[in-house]
Design a protein around this motif. Structure first.
Motif, PDB file in Angstrom:
ATOM      1  N   LEU A 102      13.424  19.559  46.700  1.00 16.51           N
ATOM      2  CA  LEU A 102      13.538  18.376  45.848  1.00 16.51           C
ATOM      3  C   LEU A 102      14.554  18.660  44.752  1.00 16.51           C
ATOM      4  N   LEU A 103      15.527  17.761  44.590  1.00 16.37           N
ATOM      5  CA  LEU A 103      16.444  17.866  43.465  1.00 16.37           C
ATOM      6  C   LEU A 103      15.664  17.554  42.186  1.00 16.37           C
ATOM      7  N   LEU A 104      16.018  18.190  41.090  1.00 21.51           N
ATOM      8  CA  LEU A 104      15.311  17.977  39.830  1.00 21.51           C
ATOM      9  C   LEU A 104      15.349  16.514  39.408  1.00 21.51           C
ATOM     10  N   GLU A 105      16.467  15.861  39.677  1.00 19.81           N
ATOM     11  CA  GLU A 105      16.610  14.458  39.283  1.00 19.81           C
ATOM     12  C   GLU A 105      15.728  13.532  40.115  1.00 19.81           C
ATOM     13  N   ASP A 106      15.219  14.036  41.255  1.00 18.36           N
ATOM     14  CA  ASP A 106      14.374  13.220  42.138  1.00 18.36           C
ATOM     15  C   ASP A 106      12.885  13.439  41.898  1.00 18.36           C
ATOM     16  N   ILE A 107      12.538  14.304  40.924  1.00 14.37           N
ATOM     17  CA  ILE A 107      11.129  14.618  40.676  1.00 14.37           C
ATOM     18  C   ILE A 107      10.535  13.614  39.700  1.00 14.37           C
ATOM     19  N   LYS A 108       9.415  13.024  40.092  1.00 15.31           N
ATOM     20  CA  LYS A 108       8.700  12.056  39.252  1.00 15.31           C
ATOM     21  C   LYS A 108       7.783  12.750  38.244  1.00 15.31           C
ATOM     22  N   GLY A 109       7.124  13.821  38.694  1.00 18.94           N
ATOM     23  CA  GLY A 109       6.191  14.558  37.845  1.00 18.94           C
ATOM     24  C   GLY A 109       5.342  15.477  38.689  1.00 18.94           C
ATOM     25  N   PHE A 110       4.244  15.964  38.116  1.00 21.14           N
ATOM     26  CA  PHE A 110       3.399  16.911  38.843  1.00 21.14           C
ATOM     27  C   PHE A 110       1.924  16.630  38.571  1.00 21.14           C
ATOM     28  N   ARG A 111       1.084  17.129  39.464  1.00 22.52           N
ATOM     29  CA  ARG A 111      -0.368  17.071  39.309  1.00 22.52           C
ATOM     30  C   ARG A 111      -0.931  18.459  39.600  1.00 22.52           C
ATOM     31  N   VAL A 112      -2.077  18.770  39.019  1.00 20.16           N
ATOM     32  CA  VAL A 112      -2.707  20.075  39.229  1.00 20.16           C
ATOM     33  C   VAL A 112      -4.134  19.854  39.704  1.00 20.16           C
ATOM     34  N   SER A 113      -4.486  20.489  40.834  1.00 19.00           N
ATOM     35  CA  SER A 113      -5.864  20.464  41.328  1.00 19.00           C
ATOM     36  C   SER A 113      -6.460  21.854  41.149  1.00 19.00           C
ATOM     37  N   GLU A 114      -7.606  22.071  41.726  1.00 15.46           N
ATOM     38  CA  GLU A 114      -8.292  23.356  41.542  1.00 15.46           C
ATOM     39  C   GLU A 114      -7.504  24.524  42.117  1.00 15.46           C
ATOM     40  N   HIS A 115      -6.826  24.300  43.252  1.00 13.16           N
ATOM     41  CA  HIS A 115      -6.134  25.404  43.926  1.00 13.16           C
ATOM     42  C   HIS A 115      -4.631  25.186  44.096  1.00 13.16           C
ATOM     43  N   TYR A 116      -4.121  23.991  43.755  1.00 11.90           N
ATOM     44  CA  TYR A 116      -2.714  23.707  44.035  1.00 11.90           C
ATOM     45  C   TYR A 116      -2.047  22.961  42.883  1.00 11.90           C
ATOM     46  N   ILE A 117      -0.707  23.099  42.842  1.00 13.25           N
ATOM     47  CA  ILE A 117       0.153  22.259  42.019  1.00 13.25           C
ATOM     48  C   ILE A 117       0.923  21.356  42.980  1.00 13.25           C
ATOM     49  N   PHE A 118       0.964  20.056  42.692  1.00 15.65           N
ATOM     50  CA  PHE A 118       1.705  19.116  43.531  1.00 15.65           C
ATOM     51  C   PHE A 118       2.888  18.573  42.735  1.00 15.65           C
ATOM     52  N   ILE A 119       4.091  18.726  43.289  1.00 17.08           N
ATOM     53  CA  ILE A 119       5.294  18.146  42.674  1.00 17.08           C
ATOM     54  C   ILE A 119       5.630  16.883  43.455  1.00 17.08           C
ATOM     55  N   GLU A 120       5.612  15.734  42.760  1.00 17.47           N
ATOM     56  CA  GLU A 120       5.776  14.452  43.443  1.00 17.47           C
ATOM     57  C   GLU A 120       7.179  13.898  43.223  1.00 17.47           C
ATOM     58  N   PRO A 121       7.788  13.342  44.290  1.00 17.04           N
ATOM     59  CA  PRO A 121       9.147  12.780  44.179  1.00 17.04           C
ATOM     60  C   PRO A 121       9.127  11.348  43.641  1.00 17.04           C
ATOM     61  N   GLN A 122      10.281  10.886  43.196  1.00 21.62           N
ATOM     62  CA  GLN A 122      10.422   9.508  42.737  1.00 21.62           C
ATOM     63  C   GLN A 122      10.260   8.537  43.901  1.00 21.62           C
ATOM     64  N   SER A 123      10.825   8.907  45.044  1.00 16.32           N
ATOM     65  CA  SER A 123      10.832   8.029  46.212  1.00 16.32           C
ATOM     66  C   SER A 123       9.690   8.375  47.167  1.00 16.32           C
ATOM     67  N   SER A 124       9.082   7.335  47.732  1.00 16.28           N
ATOM     68  CA  SER A 124       8.009   7.550  48.721  1.00 16.28           C
ATOM     69  C   SER A 124       8.560   8.055  50.045  1.00 16.28           C
ATOM     70  N   ASN A 125       9.884   7.996  50.221  1.00 14.05           N
ATOM     71  CA  ASN A 125      10.496   8.492  51.458  1.00 14.05           C
ATOM     72  C   ASN A 125      10.579  10.019  51.493  1.00 14.05           C
ATOM     73  N   GLN A 126      10.453  10.642  50.334  1.00 13.69           N
ATOM     74  CA  GLN A 126      10.498  12.096  50.251  1.00 13.69           C
ATOM     75  C   GLN A 126       9.083  12.678  50.219  1.00 13.69           C
ATOM     76  N   LYS A 127       8.938  13.890  50.701  1.00 10.32           N
ATOM     77  CA  LYS A 127       7.629  14.533  50.739  1.00 10.32           C
ATOM     78  C   LYS A 127       7.387  15.345  49.473  1.00 10.32           C
ATOM     79  N   LYS A 128       6.152  15.287  48.983  1.00  9.73           N
ATOM     80  CA  LYS A 128       5.819  16.086  47.812  1.00  9.73           C
ATOM     81  C   LYS A 128       5.696  17.563  48.187  1.00  9.73           C
ATOM     82  N   ILE A 129       5.837  18.414  47.212  1.00 10.68           N
ATOM     83  CA  ILE A 129       5.760  19.864  47.420  1.00 10.68           C
ATOM     84  C   ILE A 129       4.419  20.364  46.897  1.00 10.68           C
ATOM     85  N   LYS A 130       3.734  21.147  47.723  1.00 11.43           N
ATOM     86  CA  LYS A 130       2.441  21.718  47.351  1.00 11.43           C
ATOM     87  C   LYS A 130       2.604  23.217  47.106  1.00 11.43           C
TER      88      LYS A 130
END
Length: 404
Positions: A102-130
């Motif tokens: 994911l390009l930095l400019e395409d990152i919407k934000g992040f979420r944190v769960s008990e075992h993972y960090i999720f990096i979410e993209p701006q576009s729904s066409n791109q896959k988030k990174i776990k």
């Protein structure tokens, strides 16, 4: 010039691999577990190893072993190959079978769960990174994300709180709405603490027994009344990204502990009437929860999963409520029978259950296994006789007790 640029890029790239301790543990445990499941895979086909297993053992052990071997191999390979990279203009996750960038400019934000960090993209066409929190220096990743991008859970909760405070149905003024939200949070906190304490009391030291059962029965009813009283401001589902206070543990604890007590303490002879009564309890709880509720959504997978979880929790309450009320408050005259112990066995797992195999008695026309207390299990041996007390049940669900 290309060589210099490449060296500079590599110098600016941060690489994160599995933490050393977890890597060593995985490299030791994975081969051992693979060996164990390989043994289980061939066990049904080796006469010296499958004695007493039966012809159907292969249908259980083979698929289980193959699945677990695949999981262990993938986990081992991921420990070796998996890594997360942060560069000047992008982030990259390298796995066993995939590489996600994911390009930095395409990152919407992040979420944190008990075992993972999720990096979410701006576009729904791109896959988030776990990103696994078992990576070494995972806190550094989290610090970097907090410095550059919004925490989407926190952002959503803040936006939701503003919507609550702007809802004039909760009060004419901002102060009234703030006061009601604080009152809801305080009430939810008290109920959750009560739920945890009642669950622990009922599970581990239910004395006096009838009173513990009554309190466990009453608390979920009180919670439903509170949910309706606060008109949706208090909710059942507990979400990190929500500003609404939740009473999940006030319901989950008593419901599950009541069901466990029912399973451990009472032997039901016939379940015919029980299922009907249990269904009535479930419907009685679900109708007020669903009527006028904005919490439940049946149009998304997440909403359906939440409803399924609530339904199973209420079903557990229904079973526990019917069984405990039926048996604890039964005043019918017991019918007395005697049976001979023909065998004993122990079932272990999350809980340990003790069984006696008894000869036919009274309305029980076939030999059957019966769960008993540890004390009774240790007192009797094969060939001994035990007393069986058969009762009609307070709610018409026949049940029985076995004593020495």
């Amino acid at each position: 010039m290309k060589t210099i640029a490449t060296e500079e890029t590599q110098a600016l790239t941060q690489e994160f691999k599995m933490a050393r301790g977890w890597f060593i543990f995985t490299c030791i445990a994975a081969p051992l577990l693979i060996s164990l499941f390989l043994f289980m895979l061939v066990m049904p086909f080796v006469p010296a190893l499958n004695d007493g297993m039966g012809d159907g053992a292969a249908y259980f052990f083979v698929p289980l072993s193959l699945v677990m071997i695949a999981v262990m191999v993938l986990g081992w390979l991921d420990a070796i190959k998996g890594r997360f990279l942060i560069s000047e203009d992008s982030v990259k996750s390298i796995g066993v079978f995939s590489v996600k960038t994911l390009l930095l400019e395409d990152i919407k934000g992040f979420r944190v769960s008990e075992h993972y960090i999720f990096i979410e993209p701006q576009s729904s066409n791109q896959k988030k990174i776990k990103i696994s929190l078992y990576l070494g220096r995972s806190q550094d990743i989290l610090n970097w994300l907090q410095l550059h991008f919004p925490d989407l859970d926190l952002l959503h909760a803040e936006q939701e709180e503003q919507q609550i405070l702007q809802n004039e149905e909760l009060g004419w003024t901002l102060e009234q709405r703030e006061e009601k939200l604080q009152k809801a949070r305080k009430t939810a906190k008290i109920l959750n603490w009560a739920g945890g304490l009642v669950a622990a009391w009922t599970l581990f030291w239910p004395q006096p027994y009838a009173f513990a059962i009554l309190v466990c029965l009453a608390l979920p009813v009180i919670v439903v009344c509170v949910l309706k009283l606060f008109s949706g401001l208090i909710r059942l589902d507990e979400r990190k990204d929500s500003a609404y206070p939740s009473v999940l543990w006030a319901v989950l604890g008593p419901c599950l502990s009541l069901a466990i007590r029912a399973l451990l303490d009472f032997n039901i002879f016939s379940f015919d009437n029980l299922w009907v009564l249990m269904g009535l309890v479930v419907v009685t709880f679900l109708v007020p929860l669903l009527l006028g509720s904005k919490e439940f959504s049946f149009t998304t997978a997440k909403g359906l999963a939440m409803f399924a979880g609530i339904f199973m929790t209420i079903a557990a309450y229904g079973y526990g409520a019917v069984v405990t009320v039926n048996c604890v408050f039964d005043t019918s005259a017991p019918e007395f029978y005697e049976a001979e112990v023909t065998g004993k066995r122990i079932s272990t797992g999350k809980t340990t259950t003790y069984y006696l195999e008894l000869t036919p008695w009274g309305p029980q026309t076939e030999a059957d296994d019966v769960s008993v207390s540890k004390e009774l299990y240790e007192l009797v041996d094969s060939g001994d006789e035990v007393s069986v007390y058969f009762m009609k049940g307070y709610l018409g669900v026949p049940w029985f007790m076995v004593t020495e």
